[in-house]
Each structure stands twice: as structure tokens, then as C-alpha cells.
Design an enzyme around this catalytic site. Structure first.
Site, PDB file in Angstrom:
ATOM      1  N   GLU A   1      -8.448 -37.643  15.451  1.00 11.68           N
ATOM      2  CA  GLU A   1      -7.622 -36.984  14.420  1.00 11.68           C
ATOM      3  C   GLU A   1      -7.616 -35.465  14.594  1.00 11.68           C
ATOM      4  OE1 GLU A   1      -5.439 -38.149  12.590  1.00 11.68           O
ATOM      5  OE2 GLU A   1      -5.937 -40.276  12.639  1.00 11.68           O
TER       6      GLU A   1
HETATM    7  C1  LIG Z   1     -13.058 -43.759  19.825  1.00 17.89           C
HETATM    8  C2  LIG Z   1     -11.715 -43.118  19.788  1.00 17.89           C
HETATM    9  C3  LIG Z   1     -10.759 -43.579  18.900  1.00 17.89           C
HETATM   10  C4  LIG Z   1      -9.487 -43.007  18.889  1.00 17.89           C
HETATM   11  N1  LIG Z   1      -8.513 -43.535  18.066  1.00 17.89           N
HETATM   12  C5  LIG Z   1      -7.233 -43.135  18.241  1.00 17.89           C
HETATM   13  C6  LIG Z   1      -6.163 -43.813  17.574  1.00 17.89           C
HETATM   14  O1  LIG Z   1      -6.379 -44.741  16.789  1.00 17.89           O
HETATM   15  N2  LIG Z   1      -4.884 -43.426  17.838  1.00 17.89           N
HETATM   16  C7  LIG Z   1      -4.606 -42.415  18.705  1.00 17.89           C
HETATM   17  O2  LIG Z   1      -3.440 -42.124  18.904  1.00 17.89           O
HETATM   18  N3  LIG Z   1      -5.592 -41.732  19.338  1.00 17.89           N
HETATM   19  C8  LIG Z   1      -6.896 -42.067  19.130  1.00 17.89           C
HETATM   20  N4  LIG Z   1      -7.903 -41.418  19.791  1.00 17.89           N
HETATM   21  C9  LIG Z   1      -7.582 -40.277  20.646  1.00 17.89           C
HETATM   22  C10 LIG Z   1      -8.036 -38.967  20.054  1.00 17.89           C
HETATM   23  O3  LIG Z   1      -7.247 -38.636  18.953  1.00 17.89           O
HETATM   24  C11 LIG Z   1      -8.010 -37.932  21.180  1.00 17.89           C
HETATM   25  O4  LIG Z   1      -9.103 -38.223  22.027  1.00 17.89           O
HETATM   26  C12 LIG Z   1      -8.068 -36.521  20.668  1.00 17.89           C
HETATM   27  O5  LIG Z   1      -6.872 -36.184  20.040  1.00 17.89           O
HETATM   28  C13 LIG Z   1      -8.358 -35.495  21.773  1.00 17.89           C
HETATM   29  O6  LIG Z   1      -7.507 -35.683  22.867  1.00 17.89           O
HETATM   30  P1  LIG Z   1      -8.125 -35.756  24.335  1.00 17.89           P
HETATM   31  O7  LIG Z   1      -9.230 -36.744  24.318  1.00 17.89           O
HETATM   32  O8  LIG Z   1      -7.025 -35.992  25.288  1.00 17.89           O
HETATM   33  O9  LIG Z   1      -8.782 -34.351  24.579  1.00 17.89           O
HETATM   34  P2  LIG Z   1      -7.992 -33.052  25.094  1.00 17.89           P
HETATM   35  O10 LIG Z   1      -6.775 -32.857  24.288  1.00 17.89           O
HETATM   36  O11 LIG Z   1      -7.862 -33.111  26.564  1.00 17.89           O
HETATM   37  O12 LIG Z   1      -9.044 -31.924  24.708  1.00 17.89           O
HETATM   38  C14 LIG Z   1     -10.174 -31.570  25.539  1.00 17.89           C
HETATM   39  C15 LIG Z   1     -10.808 -30.308  24.958  1.00 17.89           C
HETATM   40  O13 LIG Z   1      -9.871 -29.232  25.000  1.00 17.89           O
HETATM   41  C16 LIG Z   1      -9.696 -28.680  23.710  1.00 17.89           C
HETATM   42  N5  LIG Z   1      -8.310 -28.293  23.504  1.00 17.89           N
HETATM   43  C17 LIG Z   1      -7.204 -28.976  23.871  1.00 17.89           C
HETATM   44  N6  LIG Z   1      -6.114 -28.302  23.485  1.00 17.89           N
HETATM   45  C18 LIG Z   1      -6.526 -27.191  22.851  1.00 17.89           C
HETATM   46  C19 LIG Z   1      -5.871 -26.092  22.220  1.00 17.89           C
HETATM   47  N7  LIG Z   1      -4.543 -26.011  22.158  1.00 17.89           N
HETATM   48  N8  LIG Z   1      -6.632 -25.109  21.671  1.00 17.89           N
HETATM   49  C20 LIG Z   1      -7.975 -25.175  21.711  1.00 17.89           C
HETATM   50  N9  LIG Z   1      -8.645 -26.179  22.310  1.00 17.89           N
HETATM   51  C21 LIG Z   1      -7.937 -27.185  22.858  1.00 17.89           C
HETATM   52  C22 LIG Z   1     -10.121 -29.752  22.743  1.00 17.89           C
HETATM   53  O14 LIG Z   1     -10.559 -29.207  21.492  1.00 17.89           O
HETATM   54  C23 LIG Z   1     -11.237 -30.443  23.502  1.00 17.89           C
HETATM   55  O15 LIG Z   1     -12.435 -29.762  23.302  1.00 17.89           O
HETATM   56  C24 LIG Z   1      -9.194 -41.940  19.767  1.00 17.89           C
HETATM   57  C25 LIG Z   1     -10.173 -41.465  20.642  1.00 17.89           C
HETATM   58  C26 LIG Z   1     -11.406 -42.051  20.688  1.00 17.89           C
HETATM   59  C27 LIG Z   1     -12.418 -41.550  21.685  1.00 17.89           C
END
Ligand SMILES: Cc1cc2nc3c(=O)[nH]c(=O)nc-3n(C[C@H](O)[C@H](O)[C@H](O)COP(=O)(O)OP(=O)(O)OC[C@H]3O[C@@H](n4cnc5c(N)ncnc54)[C@H](O)[C@@H]3O)c2cc1C
Length: 597
Positions: free
Chosen positions: A439
Site C-alpha cells: 500500500e
Molecule cells: C506480501 C505482499 C503483498 C502485496 N499485496 C499486493 C496486492 O494485494 N495488490 C497489489 O497490487 N500489490 C501488492 N503488493 C505489492 C506492493 O504494493 C509493492 O511491493 C509496493 O508497492 C512496492 O513496489 P515494489 O516492490 O516494486 O518496490 P519499488 O517500487 O521497486 O521500490 C523499491 C524502493 O525504492 C523506493 N522508491 C521507489 N520509488 C520511489 C520514489 N518515487 N521516491 C522515493 N522512493 C522510491 C521505495 O520506497 C523502495 O524503498 C504486495 C507486496 C507484497 C510483498
């Protein structure tokens, strides 16, 4: 296995004495919220949490979910527990009565949510996500979509998911690639989604996916994303389950925590296209998602509070049983319970203080959400809406980051027994760890806070909150005794730090957004620490008034004041360091070139 007992007295204190539930009950549409009803609901929810959900928590962690032939099997007992949950009407507490819900306000559903999340977070994610999907269809769907899906989802017969993430589209949803091709009165979806919570499970015979995708003519970026309802099984017009749709779970994740919550990779359209129905208008999907993401983010903040409460109860019960060493200052005495050691007390007090501050802040924000929806005066509605929108990234980001520290402190109190898996203390830490990621990560919450919520209105909403804090500051100055002078002094320093940091963010955001952004997470933490201190100060003032009036529950109210004092000395005192990190820290954050790391 650790037991869970809903902290009813503190919940009632916050609801009745701190946020004024009676005021909510006077709002149009909230008249049913009588003291008796509230107590009855909390009592019954507490029993289900204690007797049904909490005992499954550890077993769910150990057993986890399995996938075979696109079908997920959840751990033993979870499906039965879901049946009991739904039968008790708990799924529909805050839903619209037009679709079978009970329409109770957020101040009522929030403590109940806290109980589910504390008792068994992996289980509670399912109704939490279903609510997000219900909200999206309710706010933006056509009458036909509402009629077809909401009654079953509100009743808990069908669950819902939120399908946003793709391998290349995590925090940045503008990169979503799933395609939606129009075909008559519906669309055909092709693509794949990852990390979908409860994307497949065995609780119910249908799952309703809310999916972000692009139509073939959509513009690039955020303005080209639409929202679709994609059911696992198509719904017949009589409401029964029809044909299997072309969306399949192809794998589930092996992860650090929440093992009983299946996290699915979903394939859409491998066999001709998954049938989907547009929600609202094309290309406005992200806008719709943001409306309900606010609520989902708030719920994840409540998860942070809940897991902290669970970890606290676990550590406290251990500290009252474990005998180790002698009590300081007692010569020749017997070996003592570890709760008698000052350092263990310090750790327990820190857990307790954080939990009470998070609870007060979350429920206070829930009250504003209710006033934003139901207050008869439009200006008041707007004021509360702005307040809630400002506080939601704080509740989400601060409470979840704090929960990791609290769960870790819980392990420290239990020593080696906390670190090994048998006792379950480690599970709280592993489960808490996801809350700062999904989220919207803490970084994303902090960007939202400094950008949309502070810089956009030039700090006006934040300054209105600081003005409310200053009223409390004035009340503290008039309260008698050394506890109140210590609380007052630490709170004044905290408010001053928040005020200066807010001015700095407003001044810097437009001229040097990178510098402002370097301080975004410390700013979110500063806001949380001071807003938590504000609520603790209000709680102490309320407790003082009750004690002065000769209220019979002196130990409870005295503990409130002592906990607020602890918060002031040990937690509010972080405010100064955070202000320095925000205002002066950008140089250090941005100093190195990439090759220097
Ligand atoms: C157990 C689990 C359940 C989940 N459930 C759902 C679900 O039901 N539905 C769904 O759609 N998704 C779900 N997710 C996905 C989750 O919402 C994403 O993992 C999350 O939004 C982060 O995206 P990412 O993992 O690609 O990390 P990234 O976006 O690649 O981020 C990596 C790092 O970079 C930082 N970062 C990225 N962009 C910026 C920025 N613009 N400014 C500052 N820092 C930044 C982040 O804070 C983080 O520290 C789930 C994930 C997990 C692990």
C-alpha cells in the site's frame, strides 16, 4: 503460542473519553452508535479474535499456503474461521446498508479491525482487501456492477482483491502494461499481475479482482490507466456463479511473514482473454484507486498498531513469568521476575507508550473520516477531510515503521526465547515487516505527505493541526504537577520542531525538491512522533480531570499519565534530532555520486 486479549479498556478510553464517540453518534447516519452497542460489538469481536483467530496465528505461520493446479489451499482451520467470521456478520460492519451492510462509522470499525489484525494479520488481510474492492465498486461502479457484485461481497460470500502491481510497475503504477481490449459490453484482459494478496484461496467459491489495465488507445503514463472488475467466475444474472474466467493463479510467493496469506502471481488472458467490466470511465483508473487507497493505507496503519499490541501482550506475559537475576537494591533477595529490572521496564514502557499513542492517533483520524463524510456543515466536512488526508500517510508510515521497532523490542524482552521460532515472538516481527512496503512504501507515504499534503496548500492544513496542538500546549501549561510540566515542556519542543520543519518543507519544496525529498521520511516520523505526543498529552489531561473528579479507576488513569510522561521523556525527545535531519540533512543524503557508494 501467544494468547491475544482485546485491550477493551484502552479502546473504550480512546473512543469515549478521548475522541468523543458521543459527538460521532450525533452525526446524521450515525445515530445507532450508542454506548451499549459499542460495548457489545467490542466485546463480541474480542471473543472471536481471542477464541477463533488468535489460536490459528502460529499454525498458519508454520503451515503456510500451498498451490496445486491453480488452486490454493490455506492452512488448516482458516476456511472454517472465515465461515465463522462471515456468519457473525463481521465482514459487513462498515458497508452500505443498501447492499446488506451495517453502515457503522469508521470509529467503530477501526477498533474491530485492530482486533482482527492483532489476532491474525494473515487472515485479516482477506476481509481488508475485500473492503478495498467493495469501496472501489461502490464509489465508481455502475448500478449494474453494484447490484451484481456488492451484495455477495458485502456478505462475504465472495472476496475481493486489488490488482495493481506488475514486475515493472511497483511504486510507479504509470508503468502498468496489462491490456484491456474492448469487446461488446465488456473487455478482454491480457497480462500478468504479481504480489496479489488473496489472489487465489479456498475460503469462497468466487473472487472478484479489481484490476488496473490499459485500453489500446490509452495515452502513456498515469492518464492512460483504467480500472476493471475481473471475476474468477463470471456472475450469472441471478447472482449464482457461472463460467470460469480466464484468470489463473500461476504461483504463490515464499515470503518472510504473513505465511497464511497467499500472495499470488495471476495470469490474465492466456486462453483467449479474461472478461472484465470497466469501473467508471476509461483512463480514470488511478484516480479511482487513489480514492480508496487512502482507506487501505489507513487500514495498514491500523495493522502496525495491531501487531504492536500483540507483540506487547506477548512480551509482557513473558516478563511476568521469567525469573532471572536479583532485583537491584534488594540485598540477599530471591531471584526476581525480569519485569523487576529497570531496563526491561524501559522496554515494556516504550512498547506500551507507542501502542497507546498509535491507537489514539488512528482512532482520532477515524473520527475525522466520519465527520468528513457525515457532518451536516460543509465547511466542517472539508476541514475534517483535509485533516484526515494529511494524517493518513502519517498513520500509515509512522505506525508501520514503529511496529517493526516495537516487535523487535518484544523479542529483546524475551531474550533467546524471543529469537527462536517456537515462542512466536519472531513471527510478530516477520509479519510486521511487510506493513512498511505494501500500500505504498514509507518513502511513497512521505512523498505524498510533503508534496500533496503539505507543499500543495503551502502548509495550511499542517498549520491548522499545529494550532490545535498549541491549544493542548496551553492546557498542559495550566495542569499541576511535575509530570505535566515535563510533558508540557517536551511537547512544546516537539511542536516547535514540527512547525520549523513544516516551514522548511514549504519553503524548500518548490526551489529544491530533491533536498525536501531527502528529508521526507524524517519529516513523516517527526509528524508521527509529535502527533502521537499530542494524543498522549490529551489522554493525560483527560486522565487528570477524571482523577480530580474522584473517578474510581485511579490505577488506570494514573498509568495513563505515567505513560504520557514516559512518551514525553523518551519518544518526544527524538523531535529535535529529526528536525536537524530534515533541515540540515539533505547535504549528507545527496553528497555521494553513485560510484562512491
Ligand atoms: C506480501 C505482499 C503483498 C502485496 N499485496 C499486493 C496486492 O494485494 N495488490 C497489489 O497490487 N500489490 C501488492 N503488493 C505489492 C506492493 O504494493 C509493492 O511491493 C509496493 O508497492 C512496492 O513496489 P515494489 O516492490 O516494486 O518496490 P519499488 O517500487 O521497486 O521500490 C523499491 C524502493 O525504492 C523506493 N522508491 C521507489 N520509488 C520511489 C520514489 N518515487 N521516491 C522515493 N522512493 C522510491 C521505495 O520506497 C523502495 O524503498 C504486495 C507486496 C507484497 C510483498
Amino acid at each position: 503460542m501467544s494468547a491475544y486479549f482485546a485491550p477493551l479498556r484502552d479502546m473504550q478510553f480512546v473512543l469515549h473519553e478521548l475522541i468523543g464517540l458521543e459527538e460521532i453518534a450525533r452525526l446524521p447516519g450515525c445515530e445507532e452508535v450508542t454506548g451499549d452497542l459499542v460495548d457489545a460489538i467490542l466485546d463480541e469481536a474480542g471473543k472471536l479474535a481471542r477464541d477463533v483467530l488468535a489460536p490459528l496465528n502460529k499454525q498458519g505461520d508454520v503451515q503456510g499456503c500451498t498451490l496445486k493446479d491453480h488452486v490454493v489451499t490455506t492452512p488448516d482451520g482458516f476456511k472454517r474461521a472465515y465461515g465463522q467470521f462471515v456468519q457473525g456478520g463481521w465482514n459487513m460492519l462498515s458497508c452500505d446498508p443498501d447492499y446488506g451492510g451495517q453502515g457503522l462509522p469508521a470509529v467503530m470499525s477501526t477498533p474491530v479491525q485492530e482486533m482482527w489484525q492483532a489476532a491474525n494479520m494473515a487472515f485479516a488481510l482477506c476481509p481488508m482487501l475485500t473492503h478495498g474492492a467493495i469501496e472501489a465498486i461502490h464509489l465508481c461502479g455502475t448500478d449494474e456492477l453494484k447490484e451484481r457484485y456488492l451484495p455477495k461481497m458485502v456478505a462475504g460470500e465472495w472476496t475481493g482483491t486489488m490488482d495493481l502491481t506488475e514486475p515493472q510497475a511497483g511504486s510507479d503504477l504509470s508503468a502498468v502494461r496489462t491490456k484491456a481490449v474492448p469487446e461488446g459490453d465488456h473487455y478482454r484482459l491480457f497480462g500478468s499481475k504479481i504480489f496479489i494478496t488473496y489472489g487465489e484461496h479456498d475460503y469462497t467459491d468466487n473472487i472478484i479482482h479489481l484490476v488496473l489495465a490499459r485500453t489500446p488507445t490509452a495515452p502513456e503514463g498515469v492518464k492512460g490507466i483504467s480500472l476493471f472488475v475481473v471475476p474468477k467466475f463470471l456472475a450469472n444474472t441471478d447472482g449464482s456463479v457461472g463460467e470460469r474466467n480466464d484468470v489463473y493463479c500461476v504461483s504463490i510467493e515464499h515470503k518472510l511473514g504473513i505465511h497464511a496469506s497467499p500472495t499470488a502471481v495471476l495470469a490474465f488472458g492466456d486462453n483467449g482473454g479474461a472478461i472484465g467490466y470497466l469501473v467508471g470511465e476509461e483512463n480514470r483508473g488511478l484516480e479511482y484507486m487513489f480514492i480508496m487507497m487512502n482507506l487501505a493505507r489507513f487500514s495498514v496503519g491500523v495493522q502496525g498498531l495491531a501487531i504492536s499490541e500483540r507483540a506487547y501482550q506477548h512480551a509482557l506475559s513473558y516478563a511476568k513469568e521469567r525469573i532471572q537475576g536479583a532485583e537491584l537494591g534488594v540485598r540477599g533477595g530471591e531471584k526476581a521476575l525480569i519485569i523487576r529490572h529497570p531496563d526491561v521496564r524501559r522496554m515494556l514502557m516504550s512498547m506500551k507508550a507507542y501502542v497507546e499513542a498509535m491507537r489514539s492517533l488512528a482512532y482520532f483520524t477515524a473520527a475525522s473520516l466520519d465527520k468528513a463524510s457525515n457532518h451536516p456543515d460543509a465547511a466542517e466536512r472539508a476541514r475534517h477531510q483535509a485533516f484526515a488526508e494529511l494524517m493518513i500517510p502519517v498513520v500509515k508510515g509512522w505506525s508501520t515503521e514503529t511496529s517493526i521497532g516495537v516487535a523487535s523490542t518484544g523479542i529483546q524482552i524475551q531474550g533467546g526465547m524471543g529469537y527462536v521460532e517456537e515462542t512466536g515472538a519472531a513471527q510478530h516481527l516477520r509479519d510486521a515487516r511487510i506493513t512498511t512496503i505494501y500500500e505504498g512504501t514509507t518513502g511513497i507515504q512521505a512523498n505524498d505527505l510533503i508534496g500533496r499534503k503539505i507543499a500543495r496548500d503551502k502548509g495550511a492544513t499542517a498549520q491548522a493541526v499545529i494550532a490545535m496542538m498549541r491549544t493542548t500546549e496551553g492546557q498542559l501549561a495550566e495542569a499541576p504537577g511535575t509530570d505535566f510540566s515535563a510533558i508540557g515542556s517536551a511537547f512544546s519542543d516537539g511542536v516547535k520542531a514540527l512547525n520549523e520543519a513544516t516551514d522548511w518543507i514549504v519553503a524548500t519544496y518548490s526551489s529544491d525538491v530533491k533536498a525536501a525529498s531527502a528529508g521526507a521520511v524524517p519529516f513523516l516520523q517527526l509528524f508521527g512522533v509529535v502527533a502521537g505526543g499530542w494524543q498522549m498529552a490529551r489522554a493525560a489531561l483527560t486522565a487528570q480531570a477524571k482523577l480530580a473528579a474522584g473517578n474510581g479507576e485511579a490505577p488506570f488513569y494514573e498509568a495513563k499519565i505515567a505513560t504520557a510522561r514516559f512518551y514525553a521523556d523518551h519518544i518526544l525527545s527524538q523531535a529535535l534530532g529529526l528536525r536537524i535531519a530534515i533541515v540540515k540533512g539533505a547535504a549528507g543524503v545527496l553528497a555521494l555520486e553513485e560510484r562512491q557508494f
